[in-house]
Design an enzyme around this catalytic site. Structure first.
Site, PDB file in Angstrom:
ATOM      1  N   GLU A 183      -2.474   0.731 -12.753  1.00  9.75           N
ATOM      2  CA  GLU A 183      -1.680   1.184 -11.612  1.00  9.75           C
ATOM      3  C   GLU A 183      -1.707   2.704 -11.525  1.00  9.75           C
ATOM      4  O   GLU A 183      -1.658   3.397 -12.552  1.00  9.75           O
ATOM      5  CB  GLU A 183      -0.225   0.727 -11.758  1.00  9.75           C
ATOM      6  CG  GLU A 183       0.419   0.304 -10.477  1.00  9.75           C
ATOM      7  CD  GLU A 183      -0.031  -1.084 -10.050  1.00  9.75           C
ATOM      8  OE1 GLU A 183      -0.329  -1.248  -8.846  1.00  9.75           O
ATOM      9  OE2 GLU A 183      -0.081  -2.000 -10.885  1.00  9.75           O
ATOM     10  N   THR A 184      -1.807   3.213 -10.296  1.00  8.56           N
ATOM     11  CA  THR A 184      -1.583   4.624 -10.027  1.00  8.56           C
ATOM     12  C   THR A 184      -0.388   4.733  -9.093  1.00  8.56           C
ATOM     13  O   THR A 184      -0.349   4.084  -8.048  1.00  8.56           O
ATOM     14  CB  THR A 184      -2.803   5.296  -9.386  1.00  8.56           C
ATOM     15  OG1 THR A 184      -3.910   5.251 -10.298  1.00  8.56           O
ATOM     16  CG2 THR A 184      -2.509   6.758  -9.050  1.00  8.56           C
TER      17      THR A 184
END
Length: 269
Positions: free
Chosen positions: A46-47
């Site tokens: 995830e970013t």
């Protein structure tokens, strides 16, 4: 255009454990295409993208292939960066997200997130999922993901197959009561389908938003000590409060730097 970027191990007691998330801070919203390119370049599960809002910060989450509506470890990482970099002088921060307003409170060296809970429903499971399990499920449920309740903790820990070649934008949660490990109530693992871009997620906060209702009822408890038994592993405490769940865990900064990007002519798509 230079933007601060951090990589944080969420739900981690030490570096190289928990779930890594990148956090990018900007003054304004980035376009969808820019967020997607950065997330693909980072290639972590995830970013998180944060930028100021009137009452806190906006927050979006992207896997390497898609945007998601809720991410626990990405939220934890974003809050940790804001607190550790002294961007806020209070003990809590509010994020405006696709899942509504989410509040994170700093409590000692941990962070407590106030999230919605999901009420999973009994379901049937597709043959191509069932045949890979190698054991008979105790219960089969569905929220956005399939939830496979397993008889033994070892079944969860020793599962060695994958669901990554199955088409879909969600995944499979394997979970069991933790009967072999002192100090734990439940154990789980999360496996993504192809479109989500993650074969096995190391520690999945949003998965616990779904399984907490089931296990609180089964174990007659409102507070659960949980472990996600991926190869990296991660710990979190889950407390059911009405139709919300408080997810608490630690986070550790692994690196920080700057993204060097072409300037965008528009603040968003």
């Amino acid at each position: 255009m230079k933007l601060p970027i951090y990589q944080v191990d969420s739900f981690a007691h030490r570096v190289f454990s928990g779930n890594p998330a990148a956090v990018v801070i900007s003054r304004d919203a980035l376009s969808d295409s820019m967020c997607m390119q950065i997330a693909a370049e980072n290639n972590v599960s995830e970013t998180s993208f944060i930028w100021p809002a009137e009452d806190g910060y906006h927050l979006r989450w992207f896997t390497p292939t898609t945007e998601v509506d809720l991410c626990g470890h990405g939220t934890l990482a974003a809050a940790h960066v804001l607190f550790s970099e002294n961007s806020i002088d209070a003990d809590s921060v509010q994020f405006s997200t696709a899942s509504g307003a989410l509040t994170v409170q700093r409590i000692g060296d941990e962070y407590q997130m106030n999230f919605p809970t999901y009420q999973p429903q009994p379901t049937e499971i597709a043959d191509n999922i069932r045949e890979r399990l190698g054991f008979e499920p105790k219960d089969l449920l569905r929220s956005s993901d399939f939830i496979v309740v397993v008889t033994t903790e070892q079944n969860v820990r020793e599962f060695s197959d994958s669901f990554y070649d199955i088409s879909g934008d969600h995944g499979v949660i394997l979970t069991a009561e933790a009967t072999d490990t002192d100090g734990l109530d439940i154990i789980s693992r999360y496996f993504g389908f192809k479109e989500i871009g993650i074969e096995e997620d190391p520690v999945t906060g949003s998965a616990h938003c779904a399984i907490v209702q089931y296990w609180c009822n089964k174990l007659d408890k409102e507070i659960l000590d949980a472990f996600q038994a991926s190869p990296r592993g991660g710990y979190l405490t889950c407390e059911r409060v009405g139709d919300r769940v408080l997810l608490k865990g630690k986070a550790i900064t692994y690196l920080k730097g700057e993204c060097y990007l072409e300037s965008e002519g528009d603040s968003g798509d």
